[in-house]
Design an enzyme around this catalytic site. Structure first.
Site, short mmCIF file in Angstrom:
data_model
loop_
_atom_site.label_atom_id
_atom_site.label_comp_id
_atom_site.label_asym_id
_atom_site.label_seq_id
_atom_site.Cartn_x
_atom_site.Cartn_y
_atom_site.Cartn_z
N ILE A 14 0.85 -1.20 0.00
CA ILE A 14 0.00 0.00 0.00
C ILE A 14 0.89 1.25 0.00
CG2 ILE A 14 -1.70 1.31 1.35
CD1 ILE A 14 -2.87 -1.38 2.29
N ASP A 59 13.43 2.70 11.48
CA ASP A 59 12.37 2.10 12.29
C ASP A 59 11.57 3.27 12.88
OD1 ASP A 59 10.77 1.01 14.22
OD2 ASP A 59 12.34 -0.18 15.16
N TYR A 148 -4.12 -4.81 17.45
CA TYR A 148 -4.02 -4.02 16.21
C TYR A 148 -5.21 -3.07 16.11
CZ TYR A 148 -4.37 -3.39 11.05
OH TYR A 148 -4.51 -2.89 9.78
N LYS A 152 -5.35 0.97 15.92
CA LYS A 152 -5.95 1.70 14.79
C LYS A 152 -7.09 2.61 15.28
CE LYS A 152 -3.54 0.10 11.20
NZ LYS A 152 -2.60 0.96 10.44
#
Ligand SMILES: NC(=O)c1ccc[n+]([C@@H]2O[C@H](COP(=O)([O-])OP(=O)(O)OC[C@H]3O[C@@H](n4cnc5c(N)ncnc54)[C@H](O)[C@@H]3O)[C@@H](O)[C@H]2O)c1
Length: 259
Positions: A14, A59, A148, A152
């Site tokens: 993406i 990173d 996760y 988000k």
């Protein structure tokens, strides 16, 4: 004079598509990724197409690395757009999410965006630029991967908070929330179930899954002047998945197949 976009996770599927889309819109690309090799590959493609791109290995969960990389990108020129794409889903269920997994998910999906926004904040205000965060349908509804999803959801709220706080200074902050996008992040799960994409498509209103280009086009729009009055928006690019699941309505109404 070229203006630049700072794209984290730019070496990913993406992120790479976002880099290409923004380059086509005339921005130079600072392509930031954990993997120098992946970032170089994306940049080579952009340069081949006539654009400007520089790979920066970092990173983005590491505050010192973010400071150094932002300084390196600033030497390229003025930065107009920050896209926080770096992300990864580690903990599949609460039973497989130990504290280290939780921390890893929060770090890569939420801390990274906070660090990049803070490092570029004053410059982006000066530039009257904008930020696009890559969230997920997992940040607005429940689709598995609890840590996760929590990260988000945090990114969604950070997007809205900053849109309100920084709007008066002329900085726009938006997010794109993809549904399932066909990328290499699915490879391990596809090995277990080669029919996974077909199974998921059956749950979505639109009859196909997203490609990285579908996400990149939405990001390019939000990053452009065409979206000049849009801030604080969480733009779902998910084929309608977060709106509803066709099977549920059909089951509730007891509609016949094809009816
Ligand atoms: N693929 C999907 O179905 C999907 C759906 C919703 C949201 N997203 C989000 O889109 C974004 C990109 O996902 P993708 O599917 O292209 O995955 P990908 O694995 O192809 O790309 C992620 C990129 O981020 C980089 N990265 C990871 N950790 C990093 C770090 N600490 N510092 C710098 N770079 C780092 C990786 O090296 C990789 O190149 C992620 O934020 C993901 O959560 C993906």
């Amino acid at each position: 004079m070229t203006h630049w976009a700072f794209v984290t996770g730019g070496g990913g599927d993406i992120g790479g598509a976002i880099c290409h889309a923004l380059a086509r819109d005339g921005l130079g690309i600072a392509c930031v990724d954990l993997s120098q090799e992946r970032a170089e590959e994306v940049c080579a493609g952009i340069r081949q197409a006539g654009g400007q791109a520089v790979a920066l290995a970092a990173d983005v969960t590491d505050p010192d690395a973010v400071s150094a990389t932002v300084a390196a990108a600033r030497r390229l020129g003025d930065i107009r757009v920050l896209v926080n794409t770096a992300g990864k889903a580690n903990g599949r269920s609460i039973f497989t999410t130990d504290y280290a997994t939780w921390r890893a998910d929060i770090a890569v999906n939420l801390d990274s965006a906070f660090l990049c926004i803070q490092a570029l904040r004053d410059h982006l205000i000066e530039q009257q630029g904008n930020v696009v965060n890559i969230a997920s349908v997992n940040g607005v509804g429940v689709y598995g991967f609890p840590s996760y999803s929590a990260a988000k959801a945090g990114l969604v709220h950070l997007t809205k908070s900053l849109a309100v706080e920084l709007g008066p200074r002329g900085l726009r902050v938006n997010a794109v929330a993809p549904g399932s996008v066909m990328t290499r992040a699915w490879n391990a799960r596809l090995e277990k179930n080669p029919g996974l994409f077909e199974d998921l498509t059956a749950l979505c209103p639109l009859p196909r899954l997203s490609t990285p280009a579908d996400i990149a086009d939405a990001v390019a729009f939000l990053a452009s002047d065409k979206a000049r009055m849009i801030t604080g928006t969480i733009l779902a690019v998910d084929g309608g998945l977060s709106t509803g699941v066709p099977m549920v309505g059909r089951t509730v109404a007891q509609l016949p197949k094809g009816g």
